[in-house]
Enzyme design. Structure first.
Site, PDB file in Angstrom:
ATOM      1  N   ASP A   1      -4.515  -4.455  -3.029  1.00 35.10           N
ATOM      2  CA  ASP A   1      -4.700  -3.979  -1.651  1.00 35.10           C
ATOM      3  C   ASP A   1      -5.862  -2.998  -1.626  1.00 35.10           C
ATOM      4  OD1 ASP A   1      -2.480  -5.381  -0.828  1.00 35.10           O
ATOM      5  OD2 ASP A   1      -1.129  -3.650  -0.864  1.00 35.10           O
TER       6      ASP A   1
ATOM      7  N   ASP B   1       1.581  -4.588  -7.450  1.00 38.77           N
ATOM      8  CA  ASP B   1       0.203  -4.847  -7.060  1.00 38.77           C
ATOM      9  C   ASP B   1      -0.627  -3.638  -7.482  1.00 38.77           C
ATOM     10  OD1 ASP B   1       0.786  -2.780  -5.339  1.00 38.77           O
ATOM     11  OD2 ASP B   1       0.243  -3.840  -3.501  1.00 38.77           O
TER      12      ASP B   1
ATOM     13  N   ASP C   1      -3.199  -0.766  -5.670  1.00 38.54           N
ATOM     14  CA  ASP C   1      -3.665  -0.285  -4.368  1.00 38.54           C
ATOM     15  C   ASP C   1      -4.885   0.607  -4.547  1.00 38.54           C
ATOM     16  OD1 ASP C   1      -1.160  -1.094  -2.693  1.00 38.54           O
ATOM     17  OD2 ASP C   1      -0.374  -0.041  -4.441  1.00 38.54           O
TER      18      ASP C   1
HETATM   19  N1  CTP Z   1       1.423   1.405   2.687  1.00 38.27           N
HETATM   20  C1  CTP Z   1       0.993   1.726   3.946  1.00 38.27           C
HETATM   21  N2  CTP Z   1       0.597   0.731   4.797  1.00 38.27           N
HETATM   22  C2  CTP Z   1       0.612  -0.561   4.384  1.00 38.27           C
HETATM   23  C3  CTP Z   1       1.033  -0.899   3.100  1.00 38.27           C
HETATM   24  C4  CTP Z   1       1.446   0.127   2.258  1.00 38.27           C
HETATM   25  O1  CTP Z   1       0.981   2.893   4.302  1.00 38.27           O
HETATM   26  N3  CTP Z   1       0.208  -1.493   5.207  1.00 38.27           N
HETATM   27  C5  CTP Z   1       1.850   2.466   1.792  1.00 38.27           C
HETATM   28  C6  CTP Z   1       3.307   2.335   1.429  1.00 38.27           C
HETATM   29  O2  CTP Z   1       4.108   3.118   2.277  1.00 38.27           O
HETATM   30  C7  CTP Z   1       3.321   2.869   0.035  1.00 38.27           C
HETATM   31  C8  CTP Z   1       1.912   2.664  -0.506  1.00 38.27           C
HETATM   32  O3  CTP Z   1       1.133   2.319   0.612  1.00 38.27           O
HETATM   33  O4  CTP Z   1       3.579   4.244   0.095  1.00 38.27           O
HETATM   34  C9  CTP Z   1       1.843   1.632  -1.561  1.00 38.27           C
HETATM   35  O5  CTP Z   1       2.513   0.460  -1.152  1.00 38.27           O
HETATM   36  P1  CTP Z   1       3.056  -0.637  -2.164  1.00 38.27           P
HETATM   37  O6  CTP Z   1       1.952  -1.212  -2.945  1.00 38.27           O
HETATM   38  O7  CTP Z   1       3.858  -1.596  -1.364  1.00 38.27           O
HETATM   39  O8  CTP Z   1       4.081   0.171  -3.059  1.00 38.27           O
HETATM   40  P2  CTP Z   1       3.931   0.945  -4.439  1.00 38.27           P
HETATM   41  O9  CTP Z   1       4.586   2.242  -4.230  1.00 38.27           O
HETATM   42  O10 CTP Z   1       2.508   0.960  -4.885  1.00 38.27           O
HETATM   43  O11 CTP Z   1       4.838   0.100  -5.417  1.00 38.27           O
HETATM   44  P3  CTP Z   1       4.351  -0.975  -6.504  1.00 38.27           P
HETATM   45  O12 CTP Z   1       4.018  -0.163  -7.706  1.00 38.27           O
HETATM   46  O13 CTP Z   1       5.502  -1.890  -6.728  1.00 38.27           O
HETATM   47  O14 CTP Z   1       3.163  -1.689  -5.937  1.00 38.27           O
HETATM   48 MN    MN Z   2       1.432  -0.850  -5.018  1.00 36.48          MN
HETATM   49 MN    MN Z   3       0.361  -2.430  -2.000  1.00 37.42          MN
END
Ligand code: CTP
Ligand code: MN
Ligand code: MN
Length: 495
Positions: free
Chosen positions: A425, A333, A335
């Site tokens: 997100d 995704d 963020d």
């Molecule tokens: N996070 C958080 N609270 C949430 C969702 C996510 O603190 N409700 C934090 C997670 O711990 C993570 C970061 O936000 O450290 C990003 O989350 P995620 O998108 O799930 O992971 P990525 O590391 O970005 O992996 P990817 O590249 O696959 O998206």
């Molecule tokens: Mn992510």
């Molecule tokens: Mn995320």
């Protein structure tokens, strides 16, 4: 006044070292078989730059970066053990073939105007303890936040296997085993070279008997019997398929599996299953959002969100976070952290942003979580849980024309569409919580977990996405928290 910024880390300019201009142009390379690398430590950047220039002018090839191309490493005034330990940590494929030399060889060669013959006095000998059958591994901390980790994984054969095991334990709700394999994978991702034998992992933390046995099997047979079994397991495959749908967690997936469902179509057609709106969107866009998001796609979304946010408030601040902030090339995704210096206006900004995306026709789904943040209730009891800031989990439409180089091509999908769906997100902390939120949302999950553990165990402090508290002054055991009168308000604001 704070300027509206979009700060993608990858657009940062690289720091340049003086003299690090690469092979000089216009000067003939006279000795192509010799590729020099000058160690900056002790020599200093200025002298290194000067010597590199001198050598290049004499027709030597001088590399700026230590890579497998380098044949001669030249060092000045460095002690052999320290130098060799540093060299071993560079992840070179064949360090034993590299000549590691004292500056005297370099000076002699400059005098002669050619690479002089190597003599014993020129060489900086590797000093390894005789008794050790394997070179010692770099020392790594038990805490992920204390380990230097690049995006390059030299031990994928093990970490992929550990990930399968962790996931399988997660599906069976065996949390401690799951965490043990995630920890082990995280440690191996910090190892700067491929591990060739289990002995080399002897000094590594967080690797228990089970993980070592799996590694041994992979080294010996190229695969782990246990992992292969899991991969062929029907339940594992089904749970993996079901949880790949946005909004479907391990518990729902297990329920569907036990109910006899075996395909996504089964789940869609089963009259007893009522999908919630998140799952409906998950099914609708399943193909698109199962496909990873490229950095170019993430950047394009950043531009769209940034422009939209600025249209709402000139003070809006948008920053890319998550995996892309860590330098990953692909993510599941994208963020973002969105904020504004206007106190108490963050959530309105987010709601207006979502509304504007809807009006632009690019909002495919939104799950908004209202802010429950109240500084008087901090730190929370379950401080590892999701943070209290307002946030939206979105699915957005991204057009091919908006992406530099176009959208990634999805294999087997040529339905003539000029767009794809992407999971996004957006979290909106108040500006005074910005540093903690950015730290918490940058990840990785293991890094964040260990950062909190480190704060708690080593410094008796509590860290979460909202702040950092002195544990010695906070009563954690009495929920609900009374408004704190003991001075345990947030201690330090990072950055
Ligand atoms: N996070 C958080 N609270 C949430 C969702 C996510 O603190 N409700 C934090 C997670 O711990 C993570 C970061 O936000 O450290 C990003 O989350 P995620 O998108 O799930 O992971 P990525 O590391 O970005 O992996 P990817 O590249 O696959 O998206
Ligand atoms: Mn992510
Ligand atoms: Mn995320």
């Amino acid at each position: 006044m704070l300027q509206a910024t979009m700060l993608p880390p990858m657009r940062k300019r690289q720091k340049r070292t003086e003299g690090a201009e690469g092979p000089s142009f216009g000067v003939e390379v006279k000795f192509p078989e010799v590729r020099l690398y000058l160690v900056e430590k002790k020599m200093g950047a200025t002298r290194r730059g000067f010597l590199a220039q001198l050598a290049r002018a004499k027709g030597f090839l001088v590399e700026d970066i230590l890579s497998d191309q380098v044949t001669h490493v030249v060092s000045e005034q460095n002690q052999a053990p320290g130098l060799w330990a540093w060299l071993r940590g560079r992840g070179l494929k064949n360090l034993s073939a590299v000549h590691v030399l004292d500056i005297s060889w370099f000076t002699d060669s400059m005098k002669e105007g050619r690479p002089v013959a190597l003599e014993a006095r020129h060489r900086i000998q590797d000093i390894l303890p005789e008794a050790s059958p394997h070179p010692p591994m770099v020392e790594l901390s038990r805490y992920a936040c204390k380990r230097r980790t690049s995006t390059e994984n030299h031990n994928e054969i093990f970490t992929d296997a550990f990930e399968v095991l962790a996931e399988s334990y997660e599906f069976s709700q065996c949390d401690s085993q799951c965490l043990a394999f995630r920890r082990a994978a995280s440690v191996l991702k910090s190892v700067p070279c491929p591990l060739q034998h289990v002995g080399a992992a002897a000094s590594l933390p967080c690797l228990g008997g089970h993980t070592r046995a799996v590694m041994q099997e992979i080294l010996q047979y190229g695969q782990s019997c246990e992992v292969e079994k899991i991969l062929c397991n029907d339940r594992y495959q089904m749970l993996k398929l079901f949880t790949s749908v946005f909004g479907v967690g391990p518990k729902t997936a297990e329920k569907w599996y036990r109910g006899g469902l075996r395909t996504l179509k089964d789940a869609l057609e089963d009259p007893s299953i009522e999908l919630n709106s998140m799952q409906k969107a998950g099914f609708l866009h399943h193909k698109d959002i199962s496909q990873s998001v490229s950095r170019a796609e993430a950047m394009a979304l950043g531009d769209i969100l940034h422009e939209t946010a600025l249209g709402i408030s000139a003070h809006a601040v948008l920053v890319l976070t998550g995996g892309f902030r860590r330098g990953k090339a692909f993510g599941h995704d994208v963020d973002f952290l969105l904020s504004t210096p206007e106190k108490g206006k963050e959530e309105i900004l987010l709601l207006s942003l979502v509304d504007s995306l809807r009006r632009q026709g690019i909002l495919l789904y939104c799950d908004h979580h209202t802010s429950t943040f109240d500084i008087n209730n901090m730190p929370g009891v379950s401080f590892e849980a999701m943070d209290h800031f307002a946030k939206s989990f979105l699915i957005l439409r991204l057009y091919d024309s908006q992406v530099e180089g176009g959208l990634q091509r999805v294999e087997g999908q040529d339905d003539g569409r000029s767009w794809r769906a992407v999971r996004v997100d957006v979290v909106t902390p108040p500006m005074e919580r910005y540093a903690f939120a950015l730290l918490g949302w940058t990840g990785s999950r293991q890094f964040e977990r260990d950062l909190r553990r480190f704060a708690r165990k080593e410094n008796r402090m509590l860290l979460d996405n909202h702040g950092l508290w002195d544990n010695t002054k906070v009563l954690l055991t009495a929920p609900p928290h009374p408004a704190q009168t003991d001075g345990s308000s947030p201690l330090v604001l990072l950055g």
